[in-house]
Each structure stands twice: as structure tokens, then as C-alpha cells.
Design an enzyme around this catalytic site. Structure first.
Site, PDB file in Angstrom:
ATOM      1  N   ASP A 294      57.523  23.365  70.672  1.00  0.00           N
ATOM      2  CA  ASP A 294      57.913  22.797  69.372  1.00  0.00           C
ATOM      3  C   ASP A 294      59.313  22.192  69.387  1.00  0.00           C
ATOM      4  O   ASP A 294      60.019  22.193  68.377  1.00  0.00           O
ATOM      5  CB  ASP A 294      57.811  23.859  68.254  1.00  0.00           C
ATOM      6  CG  ASP A 294      56.431  24.482  68.205  1.00  0.00           C
ATOM      7  OD1 ASP A 294      55.458  23.756  68.449  1.00  0.00           O
ATOM      8  OD2 ASP A 294      56.339  25.696  67.951  1.00  0.00           O
TER       9      ASP A 294
ATOM     10  N   LYS B  52      58.397  17.273  71.237  1.00  0.00           N
ATOM     11  CA  LYS B  52      57.814  16.440  72.303  1.00  0.00           C
ATOM     12  C   LYS B  52      57.009  15.285  71.710  1.00  0.00           C
ATOM     13  O   LYS B  52      57.012  14.183  72.233  1.00  0.00           O
ATOM     14  CB  LYS B  52      56.896  17.298  73.204  1.00  0.00           C
ATOM     15  CG  LYS B  52      57.638  18.418  73.917  1.00  0.00           C
ATOM     16  CD  LYS B  52      56.702  19.305  74.713  1.00  0.00           C
ATOM     17  CE  LYS B  52      55.789  20.153  73.873  1.00  0.00           C
ATOM     18  NZ  LYS B  52      56.448  21.221  73.106  1.00  0.00           N
TER      19      LYS B  52
ATOM     20  N   GLY C 171      50.711  21.738  68.952  1.00  0.00           N
ATOM     21  CA  GLY C 171      50.799  21.102  67.644  1.00  0.00           C
ATOM     22  C   GLY C 171      51.982  20.160  67.667  1.00  0.00           C
ATOM     23  O   GLY C 171      53.116  20.595  67.829  1.00  0.00           O
ATOM     24  N   HIS C 172      51.689  18.869  67.620  1.00  0.00           N
ATOM     25  CA  HIS C 172      52.776  17.876  67.654  1.00  0.00           C
ATOM     26  C   HIS C 172      52.781  17.124  66.333  1.00  0.00           C
ATOM     27  O   HIS C 172      51.792  16.488  65.987  1.00  0.00           O
ATOM     28  CB  HIS C 172      52.559  16.868  68.781  1.00  0.00           C
ATOM     29  CG  HIS C 172      52.336  17.506  70.129  1.00  0.00           C
ATOM     30  ND1 HIS C 172      53.250  18.356  70.709  1.00  0.00           N
ATOM     31  CD2 HIS C 172      51.316  17.410  70.994  1.00  0.00           C
ATOM     32  CE1 HIS C 172      52.787  18.752  71.878  1.00  0.00           C
ATOM     33  NE2 HIS C 172      51.609  18.207  72.079  1.00  0.00           N
TER      34      HIS C 172
ATOM     35  N   GLN D  14      53.076  22.839  75.086  1.00  0.00           N
ATOM     36  CA  GLN D  14      53.854  24.061  75.336  1.00  0.00           C
ATOM     37  C   GLN D  14      55.184  23.731  76.037  1.00  0.00           C
ATOM     38  O   GLN D  14      55.691  22.644  75.861  1.00  0.00           O
ATOM     39  CB  GLN D  14      53.041  25.104  76.122  1.00  0.00           C
ATOM     40  CG  GLN D  14      51.846  25.633  75.348  1.00  0.00           C
ATOM     41  CD  GLN D  14      50.687  24.644  75.275  1.00  0.00           C
ATOM     42  OE1 GLN D  14      50.254  24.121  76.294  1.00  0.00           O
ATOM     43  NE2 GLN D  14      50.188  24.377  74.087  1.00  0.00           N
TER      44      GLN D  14
HETATM   45  P1  GDP Z   1      56.245  19.554  69.686  1.00  0.00           P
HETATM   46  O1  GDP Z   1      55.197  20.605  69.697  1.00  0.00           O
HETATM   47  O2  GDP Z   1      57.247  19.714  70.767  1.00  0.00           O
HETATM   48  O3  GDP Z   1      55.691  18.159  69.630  1.00  0.00           O
HETATM   49  O4  GDP Z   1      57.066  19.773  68.327  1.00  0.00           O
HETATM   50  P2  GDP Z   1      56.461  20.057  66.868  1.00  0.00           P
HETATM   51  O5  GDP Z   1      55.932  18.782  66.324  1.00  0.00           O
HETATM   52  O6  GDP Z   1      55.592  21.243  66.867  1.00  0.00           O
HETATM   53  O7  GDP Z   1      57.770  20.517  66.096  1.00  0.00           O
HETATM   54  C1  GDP Z   1      58.876  19.682  65.964  1.00  0.00           C
HETATM   55  C2  GDP Z   1      59.118  19.401  64.461  1.00  0.00           C
HETATM   56  O8  GDP Z   1      60.402  18.881  64.272  1.00  0.00           O
HETATM   57  C3  GDP Z   1      58.171  18.356  63.871  1.00  0.00           C
HETATM   58  O9  GDP Z   1      57.902  18.715  62.538  1.00  0.00           O
HETATM   59  C4  GDP Z   1      58.973  17.063  63.939  1.00  0.00           C
HETATM   60  O10 GDP Z   1      58.605  16.134  62.926  1.00  0.00           O
HETATM   61  C5  GDP Z   1      60.355  17.580  63.711  1.00  0.00           C
HETATM   62  N1  GDP Z   1      61.425  16.844  64.387  1.00  0.00           N
HETATM   63  C6  GDP Z   1      61.428  16.286  65.622  1.00  0.00           C
HETATM   64  N2  GDP Z   1      62.651  15.800  65.914  1.00  0.00           N
HETATM   65  C7  GDP Z   1      63.437  16.073  64.833  1.00  0.00           C
HETATM   66  C8  GDP Z   1      64.832  15.857  64.550  1.00  0.00           C
HETATM   67  O11 GDP Z   1      65.588  15.336  65.354  1.00  0.00           O
HETATM   68  N3  GDP Z   1      65.278  16.310  63.329  1.00  0.00           N
HETATM   69  C9  GDP Z   1      64.468  16.929  62.416  1.00  0.00           C
HETATM   70  N4  GDP Z   1      64.999  17.354  61.272  1.00  0.00           N
HETATM   71  N5  GDP Z   1      63.160  17.143  62.678  1.00  0.00           N
HETATM   72  C10 GDP Z   1      62.658  16.737  63.861  1.00  0.00           C
HETATM   73  P1  IMO Z   2      53.467  22.920  71.443  1.00  0.00           P
HETATM   74  O1  IMO Z   2      52.780  21.986  72.391  1.00  0.00           O
HETATM   75  C1  IMO Z   2      54.758  26.983  70.512  1.00  0.00           C
HETATM   76  C2  IMO Z   2      52.344  30.222  72.225  1.00  0.00           C
HETATM   77  C3  IMO Z   2      51.559  31.100  71.278  1.00  0.00           C
HETATM   78  C4  IMO Z   2      51.573  32.414  72.056  1.00  0.00           C
HETATM   79  C5  IMO Z   2      51.455  31.952  73.505  1.00  0.00           C
HETATM   80  C6  IMO Z   2      50.041  32.020  74.065  1.00  0.00           C
HETATM   81  O2  IMO Z   2      53.274  22.584  70.013  1.00  0.00           O
HETATM   82  O3  IMO Z   2      54.909  23.114  71.827  1.00  0.00           O
HETATM   83  P2  IMO Z   2      47.858  30.550  73.689  1.00  0.00           P
HETATM   84  O4  IMO Z   2      47.038  30.308  72.453  1.00  0.00           O
HETATM   85  O5  IMO Z   2      48.398  29.304  74.314  1.00  0.00           O
HETATM   86  O6  IMO Z   2      47.169  31.432  74.677  1.00  0.00           O
HETATM   87  O7  IMO Z   2      49.112  31.414  73.162  1.00  0.00           O
HETATM   88  O8  IMO Z   2      51.927  30.616  73.528  1.00  0.00           O
HETATM   89  N1  IMO Z   2      52.082  28.774  72.095  1.00  0.00           N
HETATM   90  C7  IMO Z   2      52.937  27.895  71.547  1.00  0.00           C
HETATM   91  N2  IMO Z   2      54.127  28.092  70.939  1.00  0.00           N
HETATM   92  N3  IMO Z   2      54.282  25.734  70.673  1.00  0.00           N
HETATM   93  C8  IMO Z   2      53.108  25.524  71.316  1.00  0.00           C
HETATM   94  O9  IMO Z   2      52.655  24.300  71.643  1.00  0.00           O
HETATM   95  C9  IMO Z   2      52.343  26.637  71.740  1.00  0.00           C
HETATM   96  N4  IMO Z   2      51.156  26.786  72.365  1.00  0.00           N
HETATM   97  C10 IMO Z   2      51.005  28.101  72.580  1.00  0.00           C
HETATM   98  O10 IMO Z   2      52.188  31.208  70.031  1.00  0.00           O
HETATM   99  O11 IMO Z   2      52.829  33.035  71.910  1.00  0.00           O
HETATM  100 MG    MG Z   3      54.390  22.062  68.442  1.00  0.00          MG
END
Ligand code: GDP
Ligand code: IMO
Ligand code: MG
Length: 432
Positions: free
Chosen positions: A13, A16, A40-41, A228
């Protein structure tokens, strides 16, 4: 020509999805190489009228949102076919062209029994649970390693599929009924469920390794997008509190069929603070009002499960570790805007483990569980930075924060995120 990997440097998270979207217009292919719909992106795309469109992607690579880019689900991915088509349909309904998607014939599919086993294993583990997303990811990778998995290509041969399902259910049904006291799965129903997707899936399936290597031969650009992150990687993460795939740059090669020598850039995405979802050690975790503050300002709730993310300060030890394990060439430091308004911003520079200073990740997991952060306190800033577009637009103390973190983290920081939308980015060095 270039193959570029984007990897998460912490526990996921990091942003990416946004980084992939940012580079989307400059690449020809975006490949998901590991994980499945545990990811989850969130991608926020600004519209010409000033509004913004928000997309949440799980199984599909974020590059599917970039017009003209070929999105690829690589061999290293585990595919839940129901989720694949749900996600595609939802994007089509919003006007996104998904017709270019390619899926590896060698990717494994997540069957219903593995979703069930994931959830009940967690329940049985009780206080020793991992906190998985419950999507069947771990059991499906375990089947792959056990050589009893079902692959995408099996869906196109009913006889083979039936044989494989019979074989795997011989084992799984013992586990389901004798250990977990659950109803056994039937061969007919399992085969039927998988076959139902065959015709829609067929045109998308190919040898994606061949496709990508030929694209590189032609001089096209391939972006490999990790799900991840480094500390969740099955080899390099905080095992057993990890996911079951290779989320690091090595996994980008094995999960796509692109050889290591063709990978010429590794972009590490790192948040200006740290978050983690699920169980496991987290040295800089804050269980006080600062943790609550970061969660609230940073909207730190899981994109996949909605769980509140655990929050803590930036940890330069793990950033350095991620730089080393992945060969990070550039970092993108995200969510700097979330740190606005703090008097002092602590950054963890090393750990104290039972009185001994550790500048690198401790060798033993037990030591990592006991690690107490040693902080350096940097000066904060109060100015709104969300409109900053050049490094000089940032307040001096925010610039100092970026420079200090860069000096500690083992690679240059080439871009800084100052808001969720694509535009809200300070570019210091062009990434591609
Ligand atoms: P990922 O799993 O690495 O793709 O990241 P996620 O989407 O799960 O979580 C990142 C969150 O931060 C998302 O809700 C993005 O919209 C948000 N985000 C990404 N870059 C920035 C930033 O520079 N500032 C803020 N405030 N939010 C950001
Ligand atoms: P993104 O791509 C954050 C965590 C789960 C759990 C562990 C194992 O959005 O960064 P799993 O279901 O993969 O066997 O769970 O990994 N986990 C993540 N945490 N971001 C993710 O993906 C994750 N995908 C799995 O919460 O601790
Ligand atoms: Mg994510």
C-alpha cells in the site's frame, strides 16, 4: 529495450498503483507478476473539468487504465476467474478499453476449495493467524509448489482438468472433511465452475513470456508492477507474516519470464511513513494519537478488505533493506503531504535489540520482534504542499526531510507524492 520493475519497499500500500499510472503513458506493456486479488491499488485520475475518477484494482495491473498499453497477467500470478471477469466488466461499464489484456497460460487459478481453506486455516490458527485477505492466495501457491495446482491452460482441456481436479480433491477433501469438519467439494461442481469461464478467457491466453521478450526485442518498454511488497515477500519478508509469492524484483523475472539481465531499472515505492495490514512485527508502529492521526489524514484503510491499516513512522532500516534486496535504482517517496503539520517528524535510523544497536535488519526474526526504533527527529512544516510540483515548491523543512530520508535509504528519491492524483507529484529526476 527497457524492462522496468515497480516494487513496494515496505509492507504494501505504498502507492504502487499511482506510480504505475504515472508512468503508464510512457510504456507499452504493464505486467502483474505476482499475487492475485489480495492486492488493492487505488488510482485517482484527474479529469479535464477538475473532478477526479477513482479506480480500485485488485487482480488487474494498474496499467489497464492507460490507453494503448497492453496489460498482462504473468505466469507468477494466481487468478480468481470470477474476480477477473467482475473487474473487467466493472471497467468496461466505466468506459475503459480492456480488449488488449493478455493472461499467461501458466498462471495458476484459485479454486473455491482454496478460498475456503484460507479462511478456515486462519480461524484454526487463532492467535497465531497471519491476518490474510482470505482470497485463497496462500493455499493456491502452496498447491503450485506441491505440483497439484490448476493452471489457466488446463481450463481448455476438460479431460485434463477433470483428472487434475480429481487428484487434488482426493487430498483437499480429506483436509476439509476430516480436519476442518467441512463439506467436501465435488469434482463435477469444481470443474463446471472453472469451465464456465473458458470461452471468455480463451482469446486472452497466450505465452506471455514470449510476447514480452519479443516486445523488448522490438525496443518497446515493459513495466513490471508488483503486488504486495518486500517485507511481505515469502523469502525476504517477515516470515511467516508474509504473503505467499515473490514480491521483490527477482519475482518480477520469474513471474513474467523476462530474464534478469533485461531488467534495467527498479523503482521502489516507499511511503513517507509506514503502514501494515494484518499480523506480524512492525518496529515503528504507533499505538497512540500519532498513529490515529496518520491513519486519519492518510486515509489508511485497506483497499481490499477495508481493515484499518496499522501506522508508524518511516523506517530507514527497512528502506535500506528493500534497496538492497531489490537493487532499487530510484525511490518514489509517496504521501509526503500526510506528514504536514507535525512539529517534529521522527525517522527510525536503527534498532535497539535488547541493548544492542542494529543498523541492518536483524538476522533472527525474534530479534526483529524485539526491535525498538532509534529515532532521529526532523523538523516539520505547516504549509500545504499538495500543489507543489517542483522540489523548490516544497517548504525548506519538507525538502530537508526528503534529503535526509534519501541519505538514509540507499537510493535516490526521484519523485515525491504530495496527493492521491497523478498530477500531485514532484519529479526530481525523470523516471523513464
Ligand atoms: P498500492 O497497493 O501500493 O497500489 O497502494 P494503495 O492504493 O493500496 O494505497 C495507497 C493510497 O494512497 C491510495 O489510496 C492512493 O490514492 C493514495 N496515494 C498515493 N500516493 C499518494 C500521495 O502522494 N499522497 C496522498 N495523500 N495519497 C496518495
Ligand atoms: P498491495 O498490492 C498490504 C497482507 C495481508 C496479510 C498477508 C498475507 O495492495 O500492496 P494473503 O492474503 O496475501 O495471504 O495475506 O499479506 N497483504 C497485503 N497488505 N497490501 C497488500 O497488497 C497485501 N496483500 C496481502 O494483510 O497480512
Ligand atoms: Mg494496496
Amino acid at each position: 529495450m527497457p524492462a522496468i520493475a515497480i516494487i513496494g519497499a515496505q509492507w504494501g500500500d505504498e502507492g504502487k498503483g499511482k506510480a504505475t499510472d504515472l508512468l503508464g503513458s510512457r510504456v507499452d506493456y504493464v505486467v502483474k507478476f505476482n499475487g492475485g486479488n489480495n492486492a488493492g491499488h487505488t488510482v485517482v485520475i484527474g479529469q479535464p473539468d477538475g473532478s477526479s475518477e477513482k479506480y480500485a484494482l485488485h487482480l488487474l495491473p494498474s496499467g489497464i487504465l492507460s490507453p494503448g498499453v497492453t496489460p498482462v497477467i504473468g505466469n507468477g500470478v494466481v487468478v480468481d476467474l470470477a474476480v477477473l471477469f467482475e473487474e473487467l466488466d466493472a471497467l468496461v461499464a466505466r468506459g475503459v478499453d480492456v480488449s488488449l489484456l493478455k493472461v499467461s497460460a501458466n498462471a495458476h487459478v484459485i479454486a473455491d476449495y482454496n478460498r475456503t481453506i484460507d479462511k478456515i486455516t486462519e480461524r484454526f490458527l487463532g492467535s497465531r493467524r497471519i491476518g490474510t485477505t482470505g482470497r485463497g492466495i496462500g493455499p493456491t501457491y502452496a498447491d503450485k509448489m506441491n505440483r497439484i495446482g490448476i493452471r489457466v491452460q488446463d481450463i481448455f482441456d476438460e479431460k485434463i482438468l477433470t483428472q487434475k481436479v480429481e487428484g487434488v480433491l482426493d487430498l483437499k477433501n480429506q483436509i476439509l472433511s476430516k480436519i476442518y469438519n467441512r463439506r467436501a467439494a465435488t469434482v463435477e461442481q469444481t470443474v463446471e465452475e472453472l469451465l464456465a469461464y473458458a470461452e471468455r478467457l480463451r482469446p486472452m491466453v497466450c505465452d506471455t513470456g514470449l510476447l514480452l521478450n519479443q516486445a523488448l526485442d522490438r525496443g518497446e518498454t515493459v513495466l513490471l508492477e508488483a503486488g504486495q511488497a518486500t517485507l511481505l515477500d515469502v523469502d525476504h519478508g517477515t516470515y511467516p507474516f508474509v504473503t505467499s509469492s515473490s514480491a521483490t524484483s527477482g519475482g518480477a523475472c520469474t513471474g513474467s519470464g523476462i530474464p534478469p539481465m533485461r531488467l534495467n531499472q527498479v523503482i521502489g515505492i516507499v511511503k513517507a511513513y509506514t503502514t501494515r495490514v494484518g499480523e506480524g512485527p512492525f518496529p515503528t508502529e504507533l499505538e497512540d494519537e500519532f498513529g490515529e492521526h496518520l491513519r486519519k489524514i492518510g486515509a489508511e484503510y485497506g483497499t481490499t478488505t477495508g481493515r484499518p491499516r496499522r501506522c508508524g513512522w518511516y523506517d530507514a532500516v527497512i528502506a535500506r533493506y528493500a534497496a538492497r534486496v531489490n537493487g532499487v535504482t530510484d525511490f518514489v517517496l509517496t504521501k509526503l503531504d500526510v506528514l504536514t503539520g507535525l512539529e517534529k517528524v521522527p525517522v527510525c535510523v536503527a534498532y535497539d535489540v535488547d541493548g544492542v544497536r542494529h543498523d541492518e535488519m536483524p538476522v533472527n526474526q525474534t530479534d526483529f520482534h524485539h526491535a525498538q526504533p532509534i529515532y532521529e527527529y526532523l523538523d516539520g512544516w505547516w504549509e500545504d504542499i499538495s500543489e507543489a510540483r517542483t522540489f523548490e515548491d516544497l517548504p525548506v523543512n519538507a525538502q530537508r526531510y526528503v534529503e535526509a530520508v534519501e541519505a538514509m535509504s540507499g537510493a535516490r528519491i526521484s519523485a515525491v507524492g504530495v496527493g492521491p492524483s497523478r498530477a500531485a507529484t514532484v519529479v526530481r529526476h525523470e523516471l523513464i
